[in-house]
Motif scaffolding. Structure first.
Motif, PDB file in Angstrom:
ATOM      1  N   GLU A   1     -29.625 -15.194 -13.106  1.00  0.00           N
ATOM      2  CA  GLU A   1     -29.505 -15.040 -11.655  1.00  0.00           C
ATOM      3  C   GLU A   1     -28.105 -14.574 -11.277  1.00  0.00           C
ATOM      4  O   GLU A   1     -27.932 -13.751 -10.385  1.00  0.00           O
ATOM      5  CB  GLU A   1     -29.828 -16.375 -10.954  1.00  0.00           C
ATOM      6  N   SER A   2     -27.096 -15.082 -11.963  1.00  0.00           N
ATOM      7  CA  SER A   2     -25.721 -14.671 -11.675  1.00  0.00           C
ATOM      8  C   SER A   2     -25.505 -13.210 -12.026  1.00  0.00           C
ATOM      9  O   SER A   2     -24.814 -12.481 -11.308  1.00  0.00           O
ATOM     10  CB  SER A   2     -24.733 -15.557 -12.441  1.00  0.00           C
ATOM     11  N   SER A   3     -26.119 -12.756 -13.134  1.00  0.00           N
ATOM     12  CA  SER A   3     -25.987 -11.352 -13.527  1.00  0.00           C
ATOM     13  C   SER A   3     -26.602 -10.433 -12.474  1.00  0.00           C
ATOM     14  O   SER A   3     -26.028  -9.403 -12.115  1.00  0.00           O
ATOM     15  CB  SER A   3     -26.665 -11.118 -14.881  1.00  0.00           C
ATOM     16  N   LYS A   4     -27.793 -10.820 -11.967  1.00  0.00           N
ATOM     17  CA  LYS A   4     -28.428 -10.030 -10.908  1.00  0.00           C
ATOM     18  C   LYS A   4     -27.546 -10.011  -9.666  1.00  0.00           C
ATOM     19  O   LYS A   4     -27.433  -9.000  -8.974  1.00  0.00           O
ATOM     20  CB  LYS A   4     -29.797 -10.630 -10.567  1.00  0.00           C
ATOM     21  N   HIS A   5     -26.925 -11.169  -9.378  1.00  0.00           N
ATOM     22  CA  HIS A   5     -26.079 -11.284  -8.189  1.00  0.00           C
ATOM     23  C   HIS A   5     -24.875 -10.352  -8.287  1.00  0.00           C
ATOM     24  O   HIS A   5     -24.474  -9.720  -7.300  1.00  0.00           O
ATOM     25  CB  HIS A   5     -25.623 -12.734  -8.039  1.00  0.00           C
ATOM     26  N   LEU A   6     -24.291 -10.235  -9.480  1.00  0.00           N
ATOM     27  CA  LEU A   6     -23.146  -9.354  -9.671  1.00  0.00           C
ATOM     28  C   LEU A   6     -23.538  -7.900  -9.418  1.00  0.00           C
ATOM     29  O   LEU A   6     -22.815  -7.156  -8.757  1.00  0.00           O
ATOM     30  CB  LEU A   6     -22.612  -9.506 -11.096  1.00  0.00           C
ATOM     31  N   SER A   7     -24.698  -7.512  -9.944  1.00  0.00           N
ATOM     32  CA  SER A   7     -25.161  -6.142  -9.770  1.00  0.00           C
ATOM     33  C   SER A   7     -25.429  -5.842  -8.297  1.00  0.00           C
ATOM     34  O   SER A   7     -25.082  -4.783  -7.789  1.00  0.00           O
ATOM     35  CB  SER A   7     -26.427  -5.915 -10.603  1.00  0.00           C
ATOM     36  N   GLN A   8     -26.051  -6.818  -7.599  1.00  0.00           N
ATOM     37  CA  GLN A   8     -26.359  -6.614  -6.183  1.00  0.00           C
ATOM     38  C   GLN A   8     -25.084  -6.479  -5.359  1.00  0.00           C
ATOM     39  O   GLN A   8     -25.032  -5.722  -4.390  1.00  0.00           O
ATOM     40  CB  GLN A   8     -27.199  -7.794  -5.665  1.00  0.00           C
ATOM     41  N   THR A   9     -24.049  -7.189  -5.741  1.00  0.00           N
ATOM     42  CA  THR A   9     -22.786  -7.128  -5.009  1.00  0.00           C
ATOM     43  C   THR A   9     -22.210  -5.719  -5.012  1.00  0.00           C
ATOM     44  O   THR A   9     -21.727  -5.221  -3.990  1.00  0.00           O
ATOM     45  CB  THR A   9     -21.759  -8.096  -5.634  1.00  0.00           C
ATOM     46  N   ILE A  10     -22.264  -5.060  -6.168  1.00  0.00           N
ATOM     47  CA  ILE A  10     -21.746  -3.693  -6.263  1.00  0.00           C
ATOM     48  C   ILE A  10     -22.502  -2.787  -5.299  1.00  0.00           C
ATOM     49  O   ILE A  10     -21.907  -1.961  -4.600  1.00  0.00           O
ATOM     50  CB  ILE A  10     -21.873  -3.170  -7.705  1.00  0.00           C
ATOM     51  N   ASP A  11     -23.830  -2.932  -5.249  1.00  0.00           N
ATOM     52  CA  ASP A  11     -24.628  -2.104  -4.331  1.00  0.00           C
ATOM     53  C   ASP A  11     -24.262  -2.365  -2.884  1.00  0.00           C
ATOM     54  O   ASP A  11     -24.150  -1.443  -2.077  1.00  0.00           O
ATOM     55  CB  ASP A  11     -26.129  -2.379  -4.534  1.00  0.00           C
ATOM     56  N   ASP A  12     -24.075  -3.658  -2.550  1.00  0.00           N
ATOM     57  CA  ASP A  12     -23.705  -4.010  -1.169  1.00  0.00           C
ATOM     58  C   ASP A  12     -22.401  -3.340  -0.746  1.00  0.00           C
ATOM     59  O   ASP A  12     -22.304  -2.757   0.342  1.00  0.00           O
ATOM     60  CB  ASP A  12     -23.569  -5.531  -1.023  1.00  0.00           C
ATOM     61  N   PHE A  13     -21.413  -3.397  -1.595  1.00  0.00           N
ATOM     62  CA  PHE A  13     -20.120  -2.812  -1.259  1.00  0.00           C
ATOM     63  C   PHE A  13     -20.187  -1.282  -1.247  1.00  0.00           C
ATOM     64  O   PHE A  13     -19.547  -0.627  -0.426  1.00  0.00           O
ATOM     65  CB  PHE A  13     -19.044  -3.297  -2.240  1.00  0.00           C
ATOM     66  N   ARG A  14     -20.942  -0.706  -2.177  1.00  0.00           N
ATOM     67  CA  ARG A  14     -21.044   0.754  -2.214  1.00  0.00           C
ATOM     68  C   ARG A  14     -21.634   1.275  -0.907  1.00  0.00           C
ATOM     69  O   ARG A  14     -21.122   2.228  -0.312  1.00  0.00           O
ATOM     70  CB  ARG A  14     -21.917   1.185  -3.389  1.00  0.00           C
ATOM     71  N   ASN A  15     -22.714   0.647  -0.442  1.00  0.00           N
ATOM     72  CA  ASN A  15     -23.332   1.091   0.815  1.00  0.00           C
ATOM     73  C   ASN A  15     -22.397   0.909   1.990  1.00  0.00           C
ATOM     74  O   ASN A  15     -22.352   1.733   2.908  1.00  0.00           O
ATOM     75  CB  ASN A  15     -24.634   0.316   1.054  1.00  0.00           C
ATOM     76  N   PHE A  16     -21.658  -0.185   1.971  1.00  0.00           N
ATOM     77  CA  PHE A  16     -20.757  -0.451   3.097  1.00  0.00           C
ATOM     78  C   PHE A  16     -19.665   0.608   3.223  1.00  0.00           C
ATOM     79  O   PHE A  16     -19.314   1.042   4.308  1.00  0.00           O
ATOM     80  CB  PHE A  16     -20.127  -1.824   2.934  1.00  0.00           C
ATOM     81  N   PHE A  17     -19.143   1.063   2.085  1.00  0.00           N
ATOM     82  CA  PHE A  17     -18.016   1.978   2.135  1.00  0.00           C
ATOM     83  C   PHE A  17     -18.428   3.438   2.260  1.00  0.00           C
ATOM     84  O   PHE A  17     -17.574   4.323   2.245  1.00  0.00           O
ATOM     85  CB  PHE A  17     -17.128   1.773   0.904  1.00  0.00           C
ATOM     86  N   LYS A  18     -19.720   3.694   2.372  1.00  0.00           N
ATOM     87  CA  LYS A  18     -20.149   5.033   2.746  1.00  0.00           C
ATOM     88  C   LYS A  18     -19.943   5.170   4.247  1.00  0.00           C
ATOM     89  O   LYS A  18     -20.436   4.379   5.031  1.00  0.00           O
ATOM     90  CB  LYS A  18     -21.630   5.240   2.405  1.00  0.00           C
ATOM     91  N   THR A  19     -19.248   6.185   4.662  1.00  0.00           N
ATOM     92  CA  THR A  19     -18.898   6.283   6.081  1.00  0.00           C
ATOM     93  C   THR A  19     -18.761   7.733   6.515  1.00  0.00           C
ATOM     94  O   THR A  19     -18.537   8.622   5.695  1.00  0.00           O
ATOM     95  CB  THR A  19     -17.569   5.548   6.353  1.00  0.00           C
ATOM     96  N   THR A  20     -18.940   7.950   7.820  1.00  0.00           N
ATOM     97  CA  THR A  20     -18.640   9.266   8.383  1.00  0.00           C
ATOM     98  C   THR A  20     -17.143   9.408   8.507  1.00  0.00           C
ATOM     99  O   THR A  20     -16.427   8.431   8.675  1.00  0.00           O
ATOM    100  CB  THR A  20     -19.302   9.426   9.761  1.00  0.00           C
ATOM    101  N   LYS A  21     -16.647  10.653   8.459  1.00  0.00           N
ATOM    102  CA  LYS A  21     -15.205  10.872   8.434  1.00  0.00           C
ATOM    103  C   LYS A  21     -14.629  11.173   9.806  1.00  0.00           C
ATOM    104  O   LYS A  21     -13.423  11.219   9.959  1.00  0.00           O
ATOM    105  CB  LYS A  21     -14.882  12.034   7.489  1.00  0.00           C
ATOM    106  N   TYR A  22     -15.495  11.382  10.777  1.00  0.00           N
ATOM    107  CA  TYR A  22     -14.973  11.804  12.074  1.00  0.00           C
ATOM    108  C   TYR A  22     -15.845  11.231  13.191  1.00  0.00           C
ATOM    109  O   TYR A  22     -17.017  10.891  12.999  1.00  0.00           O
ATOM    110  CB  TYR A  22     -14.946  13.334  12.161  1.00  0.00           C
ATOM    111  N   GLU A  23     -15.258  11.114  14.353  1.00  0.00           N
ATOM    112  CA  GLU A  23     -16.007  10.651  15.521  1.00  0.00           C
ATOM    113  C   GLU A  23     -16.854  11.784  16.068  1.00  0.00           C
ATOM    114  O   GLU A  23     -16.506  12.964  15.971  1.00  0.00           O
ATOM    115  CB  GLU A  23     -15.036  10.159  16.595  1.00  0.00           C
ATOM    116  N   GLU A  24     -17.964  11.414  16.674  1.00  0.00           N
ATOM    117  CA  GLU A  24     -18.845  12.396  17.307  1.00  0.00           C
ATOM    118  C   GLU A  24     -19.441  11.796  18.570  1.00  0.00           C
ATOM    119  O   GLU A  24     -19.492  10.571  18.735  1.00  0.00           O
ATOM    120  CB  GLU A  24     -19.943  12.818  16.333  1.00  0.00           C
ATOM    121  N   ILE A  25     -19.885  12.666  19.458  1.00  0.00           N
ATOM    122  CA  ILE A  25     -20.479  12.211  20.725  1.00  0.00           C
ATOM    123  C   ILE A  25     -21.983  12.050  20.536  1.00  0.00           C
ATOM    124  O   ILE A  25     -22.659  12.955  20.035  1.00  0.00           O
ATOM    125  CB  ILE A  25     -20.179  13.216  21.857  1.00  0.00           C
TER     126      ILE A  25
END
Length: 511
Positions: free
Chosen positions: A332-356
């Motif tokens: 379970e801990s191994s699965k948790h470690l893998s899931q953590t990487i996915d969580d952070f990867r998705n979070f740090f995907k971002t747009t680079k500029y503001e838009e209306i």
């Protein structure tokens, strides 16, 4: 005095005859049983009169035991002994006896006085225990192979050292990252396998773990790959492991290759997407800290479980149930470690500029993503959204709204009420602000913890259901990237003539 002595001897004779132990005397020369107490007679089915003709070999079969003559020779030297032998009753019943034997010489004749207790049941239990133990040992060995395979084939580079900083092992991912095989590193120190400048860093950081100044520990450094003569940017996560007394035995390390992440950061002006928004050095520290907190518990669980298996195996107290629990915790801990990487990867995907964009469109996009989930859980959405144009980071705002709606979904899912409802309201606020209010009728948040819900890695859910980073990231995005504010409080309200309590999130953003 003579009468008293005779009474005493009679009492002693009676005590011996009726003793709870088997007592018998054998003439070593003739091998005849010359005396036996009541328990002996009952156990082996003889009468006192039959003792005249009873030979010790009648009940102590030579093919089942050490020859009686051998025992006789040993006693002539040692005078006493403890023996374990099989005895047979007249009808053939077999008994195992543990006997305390003493050589006595009376009138120039040698007699063997034996005091015995039956251990047949004990030996049978010991046999069954031994048989079961052998089965358990085989199972443990199989589990050991399984755990070793799990470690060796883990895609994350892992190594471990003793308290003296000598390598005890590593997995295949570590071999690939460093270009060094496990058999080349066993018993070596960092100065034996790494360039001097890197080795000094490792050595100093290891000392902090061994002294528990930093455990768990996380820092950024380099790894030198010997086979291709190349350095890689990595993040180290190290944690001490302990013996049964709580003394530090060594450390376990995890190495994450962030070379590609840093490369993407350097090339962010040329690419549309960034895998990790905070991979540049100024923000890398924050990401490392987040990962460290998220990995602290599963790594600790793996360390404690592995140590528990080893300790209980060494002391011979490892039970099947305990082994299963340890293995389940590690998996379970191994699965948790893998899931953590996915969580952070998705979070740090971002747009680079503001838009209306129009806030109505944002909610439409978000609700499309969640419509199936809400439908399956009979959750209704009540909307009161003004058409307001806003200039901001569209993807980040969607992420914020998704997190809050998912939070409400999780709270409502547990309830057994007819009207599971989420209320969304958005309107222009003051002259240059947008106010977004998202609430539900899930009963609200416990007042004792409501002030903690934006803390990193705080969660009221079970580990398998939540990472504890959703609302923390929501606040980070709103405050740092959207230049706004977010707050939460419990509210009481009426809906369809029924009174409810729920949590209300309020977001204020600049237009």
């Amino acid at each position: 005095m003579i009468e008293e002595t005779e009474i005493s001897l009679d009492c002693l004779s009676s005590l011996i005859f009726n003793a709870n132990d088997i007592i018998f005397i054998t003439d070593l020369d003739s091998k005849k049983v010359v005396y036996a107490n009541n328990l002996f007679l009952e156990k082996f089915e003889y009468t006192k009169d039959e003792l005249v003709h009873l030979d010790i070999s009648d009940i102590r079969k030579q093919k089942e035991n050490k020859p009686f003559n051998t025992l006789k020779k040993e006693l002539e030297t040692t005078k006493s002994s403890i023996t374990y032998a099989k005895y047979f009753s007249k009808s053939g019943n077999k008994y195992s006896l543990e006997s305390s034997n003493k050589l006595q010489k009376i009138n120039n004749k040698n007699y063997l006085v034996s005091i015995a207790r039956e251990i047949t049941e004990k030996l049978e239990k010991e046999f069954l225990i031994k048989k079961e133990l052998n089965i358990k040992i085989a199972e443990i060995e199989n589990q050991k192979i399984f755990l070793n395979t799990l470690l060796k084939n883990n895609p994350t580079a892992i190594f471990y050292k003793n308290i003296h900083g000598k390598y005890l092992g590593c997995n295949k991912a570590w071999e690939k990252l460093t270009g060094i095989k496990e058999d080349e590193v066993l018993g070596k120190s960092v100065f034996d396998i790494a360039p001097k400048d890197i080795a000094k860093i490792y050595f100093e950081e290891d000392k902090k773990v061994f002294s528990l100044e930093e455990s768990p520990q996380i820092y950024q450094a380099e790894v030198y790959n010997k086979s291709i003569d190349k350095r890689f940017d990595v993040v180290f996560y190290k944690s001490a492991y302990f013996d049964a007394k709580g003394e530090v035995l060594g450390l376990i390390g995890v190495v994450i290759d962030v070379t590609q992440v840093m490369k993407l950061e350097k090339e962010k002006e040329k690419k549309e997407k960034i895998i990790y928004q905070q991979s540049k050095m100024a923000a890398m520290g924050e990401m490392i800290e987040n990962i460290a907190h998220q990995w602290r518990q599963p790594l600790s669980t793996m360390t404690v479980s592995a140590s528990g298996i080893k300790m209980q195996k060494e002391f011979g107290i490892l039970k099947d149930e305990s082994l299963s629990e340890f293995i389940e915790a590690i998996l379970e801990s191994s699965k948790h470690l893998s899931q953590t990487i996915d969580d952070f990867r998705n979070f740090f995907k971002t747009t680079k500029y503001e838009e209306i964009f129009n806030i109505k469109n944002i909610f439409n996009k978000t609700l499309v993503l969640l419509s199936s989930k809400f439908k399956n859980r009979n959750i209704k959405i009540e909307q009161d959204i003004q058409s307001v144009e806003i200039k901001s980071l569209q993807n980040e705002l969607i992420h914020v709204i998704l997190n809050i709606l998912n939070n409400s979904n999780d709270a409502l899912e547990k309830l057994d009420i007819e009207e599971k409802t989420i209320f969304i309201k958005s309107e222009k606020y003051l002259t240059n602000k947008l106010k977004i209010e998202i609430s539900d009728n899930a009963g609200g948040i416990n007042e004792n913890i409501i002030f903690k819900i934006f803390d990193p890695y705080f969660t009221t859910k079970h580990q398998s259901q939540g990472t504890g980073i959703g609302l923390y990231m929501t606040k980070e995005i709103v405050n740092k990237h959207l230049n706004g504010s977010i707050d939460v409080k419990n509210i009481d309200f009426s809906y369809k003539e029924k009174n409810y309590t729920g949590a209300k999130f309020t977001i204020i953003l600049p237009i």
